[in-house]
Structure formats: C-alpha cells, structure tokens
Design an enzyme around this catalytic site. Structure first.
Site, PDB file in Angstrom:
ATOM      1  N   ARG A 164      28.011  -7.723 -21.891  1.00 34.16           N
ATOM      2  CA  ARG A 164      27.268  -8.969 -21.693  1.00 34.16           C
ATOM      3  C   ARG A 164      28.094 -10.185 -22.148  1.00 34.16           C
ATOM      4  NH1 ARG A 164      21.316  -8.135 -23.922  1.00 34.16           N
ATOM      5  NH2 ARG A 164      21.096 -10.172 -22.920  1.00 34.16           N
ATOM      6  N   GLN A 171      18.999 -17.469 -27.709  1.00 32.75           N
ATOM      7  CA  GLN A 171      20.013 -16.774 -28.511  1.00 32.75           C
ATOM      8  C   GLN A 171      21.176 -17.708 -28.827  1.00 32.75           C
ATOM      9  OE1 GLN A 171      20.911 -13.167 -26.359  1.00 32.75           O
ATOM     10  NE2 GLN A 171      18.999 -12.187 -26.990  1.00 32.75           N
ATOM     11  N   ASP A 188      11.605 -12.465 -20.286  1.00 31.57           N
ATOM     12  CA  ASP A 188      11.512 -11.024 -20.540  1.00 31.57           C
ATOM     13  C   ASP A 188      10.375 -10.373 -19.757  1.00 31.57           C
ATOM     14  OD1 ASP A 188      13.682 -11.221 -22.177  1.00 31.57           O
ATOM     15  OD2 ASP A 188      12.529 -11.290 -24.040  1.00 31.57           O
ATOM     16  N   ARG A 234      18.906  -7.167 -14.014  1.00 30.67           N
ATOM     17  CA  ARG A 234      17.485  -6.868 -13.759  1.00 30.67           C
ATOM     18  C   ARG A 234      17.073  -7.177 -12.326  1.00 30.67           C
ATOM     19  NH1 ARG A 234      14.750  -8.472 -19.624  1.00 30.67           N
ATOM     20  NH2 ARG A 234      15.291  -6.483 -20.570  1.00 30.67           N
ATOM     21  N   ARG A 276      12.764  -2.732 -20.637  1.00 28.75           N
ATOM     22  CA  ARG A 276      11.692  -3.419 -19.907  1.00 28.75           C
ATOM     23  C   ARG A 276      11.573  -2.918 -18.460  1.00 28.75           C
ATOM     24  NH1 ARG A 276       9.938  -6.533 -23.904  1.00 28.75           N
ATOM     25  NH2 ARG A 276      11.503  -7.635 -25.120  1.00 28.75           N
TER      26      ARG A 276
HETATM   27  C1  S3P Z   1      15.770 -13.585 -27.151  1.00 33.71           C
HETATM   28  C2  S3P Z   1      16.049 -14.537 -26.218  1.00 33.71           C
HETATM   29  C3  S3P Z   1      16.108 -14.271 -24.765  1.00 33.71           C
HETATM   30  C4  S3P Z   1      15.445 -12.958 -24.419  1.00 33.71           C
HETATM   31  C5  S3P Z   1      15.832 -11.862 -25.352  1.00 33.71           C
HETATM   32  C6  S3P Z   1      15.454 -12.197 -26.775  1.00 33.71           C
HETATM   33  C7  S3P Z   1      15.762 -13.962 -28.566  1.00 33.71           C
HETATM   34  O1  S3P Z   1      17.468 -14.248 -24.365  1.00 33.71           O
HETATM   35  O2  S3P Z   1      15.736 -12.596 -23.092  1.00 33.71           O
HETATM   36  O3  S3P Z   1      15.181 -10.648 -24.989  1.00 33.71           O
HETATM   37  O4  S3P Z   1      15.264 -13.193 -29.401  1.00 33.71           O
HETATM   38  O5  S3P Z   1      16.276 -15.045 -28.864  1.00 33.71           O
HETATM   39  P1  S3P Z   1      18.270 -15.608 -24.011  1.00 33.71           P
HETATM   40  O6  S3P Z   1      18.000 -16.543 -25.093  1.00 33.71           O
HETATM   41  O7  S3P Z   1      19.708 -15.251 -23.954  1.00 33.71           O
HETATM   42  O8  S3P Z   1      17.728 -16.034 -22.689  1.00 33.71           O
END
Ligand code: S3P
Length: 429
Positions: A122, A169, A315, A346, A388
């Site tokens: 990733r 994130q 998600d 996905r 998921r």
């Molecule tokens: C998450 C943020 C999302 C989400 C992931 C969990 C988090 O990703 O898809 O399952 O806990 O901050 P992105 O922020 O990269 O979109």
C-alpha cells in the site's frame, strides 16, 4: 484457511451490541501510551489490527496492565519513547503503520516498520512526503514508496500541509508528528475525514485547534493520562444495519455504538434508499458521540454515492455495494478511487464478487455502476484477504438462493473477531 457458509433467511428481528471501534482503539492506545500518567481504556477492540498498535506502544515503553476482559490501564511514556530494536510489525493495519510513522519520525532513534504482503503493497509516499518536509528521514527499503519503512528519528519542524486526498490516516500521522515538532503543524483537508485523532488529542488535554477543514497542533505538548471508553464500531454495525434495512419487515437495534458524523454517512444513504432509522445520541460525553440506533427494513431503491460523503463512508462501500445489488434500480458509486489502495483493490474485488452472484455491474476507475433488484444466486467467492469484502458478501449470501461460501475469512479478525459467531446468533434470533 477458514471459510464462512451462509444460506438465505427471511428477515431479522434482533437487538445487538458490537465490539469496540477500530479507529478509536488505535488512537486511544497511542495517546494513552504517549501520555504522562495513567489512563484506563475500556471497550478496546482486541482485533489483530489494534493489537499491533498496542504492542508497538508497549515496545516504545508504555506499560499495559489488563484489568479485566474489557479494560486495561496504560501508563504512558510522558512523551519519551524508548528505542525499539526489532521491526515493528503492523500486520495488515494501515492505521498502525501510518500513525506510528508520525510518532517515530520525531524520536531520537531509528526504527523499522513492516507489515503483511497487503500492507507492504500500500502507498506510503503520502506520509513519507510531508514527514520529509518536516525534516524526517524516512525511507522505503524497496524504493517503491511502500513499507518496509526505515524511520531515522530527527528534530522536526512544524509545517502547513494541504492533503491532496482526504485521509484520516495521513492527517493523523502529521498531527502525531506535530506533537513533537518545533512550532505548530497545520493540516488542511480537501473534505472532512474521520476526526477521531483530533477528538482524542483534545480528550488527552493536547491544545489542538480545529476549524472546519483545518487542524493545528503545537509541538511540545505532552498528552495527559485520562480514562476513556471506546464506543462500539459503527463500521461493524454497518453489516447488520444493511441486512436489516434490506429485509422488509425487519427490525434491528444496536446499542452503545459510535455515532460520530464523520463515520455515519451510511445512515443518510440508507434513509435515501428507503430505510427507516431512529438515532438516539447519548449526552454527557462529547469526546466521541455514541448511542443507540434502531432500523426498520423496507424495499430499498437505488442511490448515487459521490462527492463529500465518500470519506465518511469509505469503509462502508463494500456493504453499500451489496445494498445496491438488493435495491431496485441503478446505483452509481463514484469519487471513490481510494478504494483501489485499501486492504485490496476493493473496486475490483466487489465487481468480481457481485458478478458471481449474478449482479450486472460496471467497473469504473473511481467506482461502480450496479444494477440492483435482480434475483441472486449463492456463489463461492474470495475475500481477497480483505475483512470488509468477506463480511459484506456473507451478508449478500443471506439474500441469495442456495448456498454462499466466502473463502479465506481469517482476515475478519483484523477488525471483527466475533463476526461469524454473531452472524449465527443474529440469524437464529
Ligand atoms: C482509518 C482511516 C481510513 C479508513 C481506515 C481506517 C483510520 O483510511 O479507510 O480503515 O483509522 O484513520 P484513510 O484515512 O487512508 O482513507
């Protein structure tokens, strides 16, 4: 390798709770682990992903005492992490890797972050680039912008960074790095993503300013230990909410679930599709809104899912695609290119699996066009190692003629260890 088998059922009538929120659990142990003093964390999700974050914080010096099945006491490092010699294993968890990268970038030692095959494929440039701007030394071992990552700690400078894509994130990685940086760090998002880090930092008394799409954190502020209860995971509840919504005459209620509006976009989509929903928000704790939901199933119709709501349902797109197959008419999902770089691609995985059930679907670069309301035939489908995808298609099996088999379902433990057991309970309730 385990698999899940399901058959068609008629409707649901059940009251449930769901395990703790995954995103919030990561942040709770990271902030409690960095804090000065003790924090009692209850409702922590003991899934594979969150355990990676917990173990990483222990390796960095946080002390964890398990109080009972649901609670632990964490004594934080008061902002001074200890050096970790071994590789920090983030398993399948993008949240662990990206948030820890922010913490480690500012420590006075070198560390290595790695994960499983999926995580190591990733994109990590999205955190490497802004951290480098802050003065961090962070290197992709394979020089491909992916983990394993080598992070050599450095003195960081606060920056102002505009995120190219809405990503909680990446935002959180920079806010964590900003905790340790000189000056202030400002993160500006294109659209609102989940705001758990901001809320949790404030909960742990970090002076953080948030205004619309901007968050500002000042370096040198040490979080202060404080108790915290993790609410149930809305993204886990989503599977049962969707199942109940699509069975006319069903009723499902979920208690003690997180109702943060940056996560609950699915509710407005379900209502647009025709479901009847009641939301009861509990007052008295504004760190993370939570409460109960009650949903009544009706015949669903198609919907367009696009634009600003995408980060709030990111998600839930696998289960929304399943709902689209069950709804009358053509559902369009777009602006969701991020799905290509989740635990698996996905968009490709959903398209392939929907076709196996007999659903006409067109794959687009940033989404799908799904023709709903056709008769469904149970199928044998892959999870593609993605929790998921596995859970969403187990739900589709409840609406399909004959038997459905979901292969390779071990991955479900990354977010929802009790899923299969609860599925059996809900079907038999
Ligand atoms: C998450 C943020 C999302 C989400 C992931 C969990 C988090 O990703 O898809 O399952 O806990 O901050 P992105 O922020 O990269 O979109």
């Amino acid at each position: 390798m385990s698999e899940i088998r399901v058959k068609r059922i008629k409707k649901l009538n059940v009251r449930i709770t769901v395990p703790g929120d995954k995103s919030i659990s990561h942040r709770a142990v990271m902030l409690a682990g960095l804090a000065e003093g003790k924090s009692r964390v209850t409702g922590f999700l003991k899934s594979d992903d969150c355990m990676c974050s917990l173990r990483a914080m222990q390796a960095l010096g946080a002390r964890v005492e398990v109080l009972d099945d649901d609670a632990m006491e964490i004594t934080g490092v008061a902002g001074e992490c200890q050096q970790v010699m071994e590789t920090i294993d983030c398993g399948n968890s993008g949240t662990s890797m990206r948030l820890l990268a922010g913490i480690l970038a500012a420590q006075p030692f070198a560390a290595r972050l790695s994960g499983d095959h999926s995580l190591n494929s990733r994109p990590m440039k999205r955190v490497m680039a802004p951290l480098t701007q802050m003065g961090a030394y962070i290197e992709s071992e394979m020089k491909n912008g992916c983990a394993p990552l080598r992070v050599s700690g450095a003195r960081l400078q606060g920056i102002t960074y505009k995120l190219p894509v809405a990503s909680a994130q990446v935002k959180s990685c920079l806010l964590f790095a900003g905790l340790f940086a000189d000056g202030s760090t400002t993160v500006i998002e294109p659209t609102q993503s989940r705001d758990h880090t901001e809320r949790m930092m404030k909960h742990f008394f970090v002076p953080l300013r948030t205004e619309e799409l901007t968050s500002v954190v000042h370096g040198g502020s040490i979080p202060q230990g404080r108790d915290f209860r993790v609410p149930g995971d809305f993204s886990s509840a989503a599977f049962w909410l969707a199942a109940a919504a699509a069975f006319p005459g069903s009723m499902l209620s979920v208690e003690g679930v997180g109702l943060n509006s940056t996560r609950t976009g699915l509710l407005s989509i379900l209502m647009k599709m025709g479901a009847q929903i009641r939301e009861y928000v509990e007052t008295g704790n504004d760190t993370e809104p939570h409460g109960n939901l009650e949903i009544h199933g009706r015949g669903l119709h198609s919907v367009v899912v696009e634009g600003k709501i995408i980060p709030n349902v990111i998600d839930e797109i696998p289960i929304i695609s399943v709902l689209a197959a069950l709804a009358e008419g053509e559902t369009i999902i777009k602006d969701a290119k991020e799905l290509r770089v989740k635990e698996t691609d996905r968009i490709a995985a959903i398209t392939q699996n929907l076709r196996a059930f007999g659903v006409p679907v067109e794959e687009t670069e940033d989404g799908m066009i799904i023709q709903g309301g056709n008769p469904l035939t149970g199928a044998t489908v892959e999870s593609f190692g993605d929790h998921r995808i596995a859970m969403a298609f187990a739900i589709l099996g409840l609406f399909s003629e004959g038997e459905t088999r979901i292969l390779n379902t071990d991955c479900i433990t990354t977010s929802y260890p009790g899923f299969e057991k609860q599925l059996t309970q809900i079907i038999n309730a």
